[in-house]
Design an enzyme around this catalytic site. Sequence first.
Site, PDB file in Angstrom:
ATOM      1  N   CYS A 134     -16.063  51.123  57.035  1.00  0.00           N
ATOM      2  CA  CYS A 134     -15.070  51.104  58.095  1.00  0.00           C
ATOM      3  C   CYS A 134     -13.751  51.643  57.559  1.00  0.00           C
ATOM      4  O   CYS A 134     -13.664  52.122  56.438  1.00  0.00           O
ATOM      5  CB  CYS A 134     -14.873  49.676  58.609  1.00  0.00           C
ATOM      6  SG  CYS A 134     -16.414  48.841  59.076  1.00  0.00           S
ATOM      7  N   ILE A 192     -23.011  48.356  60.328  1.00  0.00           N
ATOM      8  CA  ILE A 192     -24.109  48.391  59.356  1.00  0.00           C
ATOM      9  C   ILE A 192     -24.888  47.084  59.379  1.00  0.00           C
ATOM     10  O   ILE A 192     -26.113  47.072  59.429  1.00  0.00           O
ATOM     11  CB  ILE A 192     -23.572  48.653  57.931  1.00  0.00           C
ATOM     12  CG1 ILE A 192     -22.762  49.958  57.890  1.00  0.00           C
ATOM     13  CG2 ILE A 192     -24.708  48.671  56.925  1.00  0.00           C
ATOM     14  CD1 ILE A 192     -23.565  51.211  58.151  1.00  0.00           C
ATOM     15  N   ASN A 252     -13.035  46.632  55.038  1.00  0.00           N
ATOM     16  CA  ASN A 252     -13.816  47.856  54.873  1.00  0.00           C
ATOM     17  C   ASN A 252     -14.737  47.655  53.690  1.00  0.00           C
ATOM     18  O   ASN A 252     -14.267  47.421  52.575  1.00  0.00           O
ATOM     19  CB  ASN A 252     -12.862  49.043  54.627  1.00  0.00           C
ATOM     20  CG  ASN A 252     -13.583  50.267  54.074  1.00  0.00           C
ATOM     21  OD1 ASN A 252     -14.750  50.471  54.331  1.00  0.00           O
ATOM     22  ND2 ASN A 252     -12.870  51.073  53.302  1.00  0.00           N
ATOM     23  N   GLY A 253     -16.048  47.731  53.894  1.00  0.00           N
ATOM     24  CA  GLY A 253     -16.973  47.622  52.779  1.00  0.00           C
ATOM     25  C   GLY A 253     -18.195  46.800  53.106  1.00  0.00           C
ATOM     26  O   GLY A 253     -18.547  46.596  54.265  1.00  0.00           O
ATOM     27  N   GLU A 254     -18.851  46.328  52.046  1.00  0.00           N
ATOM     28  CA  GLU A 254     -20.052  45.501  52.175  1.00  0.00           C
ATOM     29  C   GLU A 254     -20.031  44.439  51.087  1.00  0.00           C
ATOM     30  O   GLU A 254     -19.715  44.731  49.924  1.00  0.00           O
ATOM     31  CB  GLU A 254     -21.331  46.344  52.011  1.00  0.00           C
ATOM     32  CG  GLU A 254     -21.481  47.502  52.976  1.00  0.00           C
ATOM     33  CD  GLU A 254     -21.750  47.084  54.409  1.00  0.00           C
ATOM     34  OE1 GLU A 254     -22.049  45.893  54.633  1.00  0.00           O
ATOM     35  OE2 GLU A 254     -21.666  47.941  55.295  1.00  0.00           O
TER      36      GLU A 254
END
Length: 662
Positions: A2, A56, A79-81
């Site tokens: 994101c 995701i 933003n990320g995982e």
Amino acid sequence: MCGLAGFWSVGVSDTSASPGIAWRMANTLRSRGPDDGGVWLDQAHNLALGHRRLAILDLSPAGHQPMQSACERYVIAFNGEIYNHLELRGQLEAADRAPAWRSHSDTETLLAGFAAWGVERTLKACIGMFAIALWDRQERQLTLARDRLGEKPLYYGWQGNTLLFGSELKALRAHPAFRAGVDRGALTLLLRHNCIPAPYSIYQGISKLPPGHFVTLPLHDATAARTAEPSAYWRLNEAVERGLAEPFAGSAEEAVELLHAQLSRSIGAQMLADVPLGAFLSGGVDSSTVAALMQAQSSQPVRTFTIGFDEGGYDEAVHARAVARHLGTEHTELYASPADALAVIPRLPSMYCEPFSDSSQIPTFLVSQLARQHVTVALSGDGGDELFGGYNRYLSARKVWSQMQHLPGFARQAAAGLLRALPPATWDRLFEMARPLLPRRLHLAIPGDKAQKLADVLELSDSQAFFRQLTSHWKDPASLVIGAREPQTRLTDPNAWPHSDSFEHWMMAMDAQTYMADDILVKVDRAAMATSLETRVPLLDHRVVELAWRMPLDLKIRQGQGKWLLRQVLYRHVPRELIERPKQGFGIPLDRWLRGPLRDWAEDLLDEGRLRQDGYFHPEPIRRLWNEHLGGRHNWQHQLWDVLMFQAWLTETRRHELSAHR
């Protein structure tokens, strides 16, 4: 994957324009998050968070951001995982600290962790890649945080009385308070490194948050907020020194088994997605290892992608095809024409937001574009060289440096003159003619460039300066930029260097914190995000990093070959004859293109009158290198590309500013 953006304005009473500004900032990041967008405002403090979402995990509206915690204390744009977020949920539940879950998104897990454990403990518990903006409504403080190795970007800085922050500079530029000028010191760093290292950015007063750091800004105290310094929750140097102090003491076979198990766990965790997933595959050691361990854990053929070029010496597609065939992946390749690659160049200034001049950005974008036609997430093999000793300089630097120390000064001067006497293209031809007679270790890619680099370092006095010279483009960039001084960086600050047991390990640790963090990861993130593709880098799971630093050097570099340990893991899945070949970079024939199809474009940007009018560069040295390059006397592709990327970025930025003021 994101994008996030936001601002806080001090002493502003009229907040009616804030929602529109927040939306404008967030929407500059649409390619990072095409699926959804949102803003959140604290009108009482004139603080805004904006977000663009690439869905995701948990594709439902329950994953919408900015997201508020169940206790309503925290609001996050993320933003990320977080790959271990289900484990974190289990820990929260076991401690009776979990909320009533509303979704299965990792964003909600983060918020619950912050509410239960606080910021630093939660960051340390996370395994993943991330950039975070967290607003604490109770304490009235904003925390910005970035993952350990720097996979995800985060910029921030003050413009007048307004704090701006975001995933990319284009989001900050969209705020009406943005007035930052070009930082000429940062421009010198671009010319040296082909990227601008953290904490610098191309703009004065705008910083990159360093990897592994967070900064907390108390918005009830504007003075303290302006002077707040980032704090580290993880440092690579500490991981390096801890690993070297407590080395792995088992056998080589046990080391291979341990690394195989950890890589399998890390890659398996990063295969978690609610959307189609694949991998980049070049046919080299790193990407082949990732693809092999993905396929070993998948009941279906893994999707793999590669880009090929018909230009001699730049095509890895044939090797990737052979590895894919052996593994049984569903492989897609695209042979890109020079026209395909050249068409990317006009997009680079807006894609990268600040000047960036690693020319492999072009094939990286093309392979990302190819992958995005089939998947939403792609795993990458980046990081293997820095962790396991893969770059050619690790293999040769100590030997060359040791030999140099035994040569008197006049001999070094003579050797440097001999190396420079022949153009790089001539060295390339000589090595090609002699190839059948040379030992395998001398089957070099681009030997002419290597000869020029060797000539440059023959007069240096210490090993650290030797390494800096090896990794530099322009050797004295401050003399090229009008009115500039080159700032101190990690490479020039001995206090930032790790304590190491060898020159090779020192170089690897420095590369991981400079070249990898500021160049490789930036290149992949921006190129992939321009196509709305999420990339994941499982070799940079910090548990893999910490394990790699426990491994002795002779398990990484053996008999003149790097990445020995990683190769042994790969050879459990892929025959070594498919892998064993000289290391080849992921590049394009830029030197020839600058003399051919790019010549008119480059000539326009390097025009002497234009350079003088722009006022950033002394034109004479640039024009000299340009003429030498065109005449084939030297290959100055890297130095020229640095200047060209700044000139192209400057042109695009001015065009955008004119358009905005109409």
